[in-house]
Design a protein around this motif. Sequence first.
Motif, short mmCIF file in Angstrom:
data_model
loop_
_atom_site.label_atom_id
_atom_site.label_comp_id
_atom_site.label_asym_id
_atom_site.label_seq_id
_atom_site.Cartn_x
_atom_site.Cartn_y
_atom_site.Cartn_z
N ASP A 58 1.24 3.24 -2.88
CA ASP A 58 0.35 2.80 -3.82
C ASP A 58 0.50 4.05 -4.98
O ASP A 58 1.03 5.01 -4.87
CB ASP A 58 -1.02 2.30 -3.76
CG ASP A 58 -1.79 3.37 -3.02
OD1 ASP A 58 -1.38 4.65 -3.18
OD2 ASP A 58 -2.93 2.99 -2.59
N ASP A 59 -0.30 3.82 -6.18
CA ASP A 59 -0.33 4.83 -7.32
C ASP A 59 -1.14 6.26 -6.80
O ASP A 59 -0.91 7.19 -7.38
CB ASP A 59 -0.94 4.27 -8.57
CG ASP A 59 -0.24 3.36 -9.32
OD1 ASP A 59 1.01 3.60 -9.36
OD2 ASP A 59 -0.36 2.18 -9.63
N PRO A 184 5.21 2.15 -6.08
CA PRO A 184 4.24 1.19 -7.13
C PRO A 184 5.04 0.87 -8.48
O PRO A 184 4.66 -0.24 -9.38
CB PRO A 184 3.21 1.89 -7.28
CG PRO A 184 3.73 3.29 -6.88
CD PRO A 184 4.65 3.45 -5.88
#
Length: 213
Positions: A58-59, A184
């Motif tokens: 994820d970010d 992401p």
Amino acid sequence: MRNKNKKKTITLLVVWILLLITIPFVTTIIQDSLSSNNHSYISSEFDIEEYNVVLDVDDDNKVDVTETVTINIPSDEFNGIYKSIPIWEEYYNKDLKKSKKKIFISNLRVIGEKYVLDEFNDRIGIRIGSTRTNVEKGLHTYTIKYRYNMGKDPNANFDEFVFNLFDNYDNTKINNMTVTVNMPKTFDNNVMFLDGMEDITNKVNYQINGNSM
């Protein structure tokens, strides 16, 4: 009459004290006896027939990891397997100097299997299986999941994603392996694979499709 009751009370107290002392001791002996008859966990003395890793990034530099491992159990004398995950990772800072940072592992579990976690200063261990039962000889597939948190990215000018695949399998033969990394967002083709400090990118067969590799 009072003296008899007093003696009886004292006797009962002594019996209770003895029971409180001996019950944990006897229980420990029984548990040790059970464990001594059935406590073997394979660490690296096995062959991995299939090893598939999916990394969903994820970010925030957190990764949901799914490891699907098919192992050839050498005999029916083992309770299961043992795996450890290092919680200190090497990376390169903005001056390209090697440094270390702590990794945070959470929600570590094995799907459909009993397991016990062992936490140490430098790693988290997981014993997969039960001391009460043995795994049948032959192929057995384990699905291990956990959240891998690398913390804040220290590099301002580039993004570095570090995940060590083989720390737990240094002496293990792996016959087939696939790794899927889902980022992401899309990224360029500037990808490098390292074995220590050796660039092994030309030895790795990979392709990039959108935000996945």
